[in-house]
Enzyme design. Structure first.
Site, PDB file in Angstrom:
ATOM      1  CG  ASP A   1      -5.773 100.672 -44.433  1.00  0.00           C
ATOM      2  OD1 ASP A   1      -6.091  99.524 -44.423  1.00  0.00           O
ATOM      3  OD2 ASP A   1      -6.009 101.607 -45.616  1.00  0.00           O
TER       4      ASP A   1
ATOM      5  CG  ASN B   1     -13.659  95.739 -42.165  1.00  0.00           C
ATOM      6  OD1 ASN B   1     -13.393  96.532 -41.266  1.00  0.00           O
ATOM      7  ND2 ASN B   1     -13.159  96.273 -43.442  1.00  0.00           N
TER       8      ASN B   1
END
Ligand code: V0D
Length: 247
Positions: free
Chosen positions: A28, A76
């Site tokens: 991340d 995503n």
């Protein structure tokens, strides 16, 4: 302390007998890394691929047997189209530049997730990369691509239901049998989960498989994740295991 000295100290502190077998990583902070530098988000993703390269090498050198990287979640797809398109170019580029080193280091690449929903050229790149490395006997590098853990669990349930209906499934479903219907069927559960960028959540990653894993979080953004961070995570993992073993 100088980074070289810190690395040396960690190297001495880490015990070769208790290296985590399977390490999973939520990579991340690529977008934030870029934006903080006044760069477009895709520059963070590009730099993130460099960190994948170095992390694969470092994990293999440490003797980690399975590395699972969360590259793209089922959520995503909601990102801007231009960003999704850029991300979809990365697997192909990764193999173009990395295949020789993956072969040299005896790394076997695998995919987990719903590959069928990926663009055809991404499916091909990933299939070619996995096929080229399938006989390698060193570290297994598992990319989670279009992966979501709840849908993985539901897929397992539905496959079990279909087999029950067909009459090929007898008796009760236990943990061992259920595990065999997950994408990670023949892999041991992760011993250690690493998440970068300060978030402390599992975010629909390997929910079943992480039941007993040690969790380690760092504020470092993924593009800044270094060998020292990796060694700190492994060192902390070994400390926790020793405490656990001594009671
Ligand atoms: C961007 C940080 C390698 C996270 C790492 C399609 C976001 C770099 C791959 C890759 C991504 C995936 C499969 C494969 C070989 C390489 C990758 C994506 C994003 C999403 F077989 N890096 N990488 N895939 N980033």
């Amino acid at each position: 302390m100088e980074p070289e000295q810190r690395e040396q100290k960690l190297k001495e502190a880490i015990k070769a007998e208790n290296i985590p077998h399977h390490v999973a990583v939520i990579m991340d902070g690529n977008g934030r890394w870029a934006v903080e530098r006044g760069l477009p988000r895709h520059e963070g993703h590009r730099q993130g691929v460099e960190t994948v390269r170095s992390t694969v090498r470092n994990c293999s050198e440490l003797g980690i047997k399975v590395l699972t990287l969360f590259a793209f979640s089922t959520e995503n797809w909601q990102r801007p189209i231009s960003e999704v398109n850029f991300l979809m170019s990365l697997p192909g580029k990764y193999f173009e530049t990395e295949l020789p080193e993956l072969m040299r280091n005896n790394v076997q690449v695998r995919l987990i997730g719903d590959g069928k929903k990926l663009p055809g050229r991404v499916q091909k790149a990933v299939k070619d990369g996995s096929e080229a490395t399938k006989d390698n006997t060193g570290m297994i590098l598992n990319f989670a691509l279009n992966y979501g853990s709840r849908s993985e669990i539901l897929r397992a349930v539905n496959n079990l239901l279909a087999e029950a209906k067909a009459g090929s499934l007898k008796g009760k479903v236990d943990e061992k049998l259920f595990s065999r219907y997950l994408y990670t069927a023949d892999l041991p559960d992760p011993d250690l989960l690493i998440r970068t960028s300060g978030e402390q959540r599992i975010s629909n990653f390997l929910l079943w498989q992480l039941a007993y894993s040690e969790l380690w979080f760092t504020d470092a953004y993924w593009p800044d994740f270094s060998k020292i961070h990796l060694m700190e995570a492994v060192y902390e993992y070994q400390k926790r295991k020793r405490r656990f073993g001594s009671v």
